[in-house]
Design a protein around this motif. Sequence first.
Motif, short mmCIF file in Angstrom:
data_model
loop_
_atom_site.label_atom_id
_atom_site.label_comp_id
_atom_site.label_asym_id
_atom_site.label_seq_id
_atom_site.Cartn_x
_atom_site.Cartn_y
_atom_site.Cartn_z
N MET A 38 -5.86 58.01 88.54
CA MET A 38 -5.76 56.80 88.37
C MET A 38 -5.63 56.10 89.85
N TYR A 49 -12.62 51.70 92.26
CA TYR A 49 -12.99 50.54 91.61
C TYR A 49 -12.64 49.46 92.60
N ASP A 62 -16.73 42.67 85.18
CA ASP A 62 -15.98 43.55 84.13
C ASP A 62 -15.19 42.61 83.14
N CYS A 272 -9.52 50.88 79.44
CA CYS A 272 -10.81 50.72 80.51
C CYS A 272 -11.68 49.64 80.50
N HIS A 273 -12.00 49.07 81.28
CA HIS A 273 -12.86 47.82 81.07
C HIS A 273 -14.10 47.78 81.95
N TYR A 274 -15.35 47.55 81.55
CA TYR A 274 -16.69 47.88 82.01
C TYR A 274 -17.45 46.80 81.40
N PRO A 282 -10.85 57.15 80.25
CA PRO A 282 -10.66 57.00 81.62
C PRO A 282 -11.73 57.56 82.62
N PRO A 286 -16.28 57.01 86.68
CA PRO A 286 -15.12 56.65 87.61
C PRO A 286 -15.81 55.83 88.85
N GLN A 289 -15.49 51.26 86.74
CA GLN A 289 -14.67 50.69 85.41
C GLN A 289 -13.16 50.34 85.95
N ASP A 290 -12.43 49.38 85.42
CA ASP A 290 -11.30 49.19 85.56
C ASP A 290 -10.36 50.10 84.58
N LEU A 291 -9.20 50.62 85.22
CA LEU A 291 -8.15 51.43 84.55
C LEU A 291 -6.82 50.44 84.52
N THR A 292 -6.29 50.24 83.27
CA THR A 292 -5.25 49.55 83.11
C THR A 292 -4.33 50.04 82.08
#
Length: 385
Positions: A38, A49, A62, A272-274, A282, A286, A289-292
């Motif tokens: 991450m 990202y 995104d 994940c947000h794309y 995830p 790579p 996209q955002d990973l939260t």
Amino acid sequence: MNLPLPSPDAQAHSQRLLDCIRREIAANEGWIPFARYMELALYAPGLGYYTAGARKFGAAGDFITAPGMSVLFGQALARQVAQVMAASAPVILEVGAGSGRLAADLLLELERRACLPKQYLILDLSADLRERQQQTLAAEVPHLLPRLRWLDALPESFAGVVVGNELLDAMPAEIVAWRENGIFERGVELDTAGTFVWSERSATGALLAAAQQICEQCQLPPGFESEISLAARAWAAEWGCRLSAGALLLIDYGFPRREFYHQQRARGTLMCHYRHHAHPDPFYLPGLQDLTVHVDFTAIIAAAHGAGLELLGYTSQGQFLLNCGILDLLGELPNDSADYIRAAGAVNKLLMPHEMGELFKVIAIGRGIDEGLCGFASGDQSRRL
């Protein structure tokens, strides 16, 4: 998944980061913890990202954060910021300032209230976002630029207000699996085709201790999988030796511990947000996209309290904004204007439980603040932590 296809340049960028992570895995005996994956996916220099140049916020990005929805968010928050500054020092530090929108709105509202900070500091790891913040603030508050300064690291000592909006959710998090035969840390390895796949190793050290405590407190069944963010805990605790007076105001989505580790979240909260699509993979593109992960607010206050800081308040975003007078601010707009209609729609999303009002929480942690904070005057939920 039916997601928008990236451009050839974006695909090439993602491939460069993918190759970087593959080299990292190879250099670490074929396996890295998910927290390291991450970290690289979000913050690898020039590739991650948040460290590359792709647009992230707003309709063209995104996702949209609360400051991008309405200036009323920042205007309401300014009331709480002003109170903390009056009780400590007239300095603001925003950590992870995104597009700079919140900084501009806070400064303009504080100017209107005749309580501008002497300094507005911004700490952001992304050179790209720093540039965008500088552009936003130069356009919105050119007369206030002398008060602005960008930092490369947390200050050794600080008094005033620390603001973090959707900050903790983007800190790398470990993923843990509670199995019949023990507690395991989930990580990433490569299959024979060079594709990222999940893999597990026995949890050790601080992660194992944290996982054991959570299991005992929440009575987790075998098979439960979820996140533990040691980085977020460490960040909160770090302020114990840096904050001399003032408060951290942290706004993020999450839960108290017993709700975070609830059966309905038996596979965790990683998301994940794309391109305004949310999905759970995830390993997809790579760098693009955002990973939260959601925030365990019990862990945050426990770490901060252990470092000598106090809990000053905890409530939902909706209740906090109501306490800070967001409806009064909305009422100042002509109710038959287009501005009012747009603002009313945004305020509805910020306040309503089925939108952002309940999922997002606000926590205040500090030192040397003797008076009750206005944002928590009604509906404080500190007992739930």
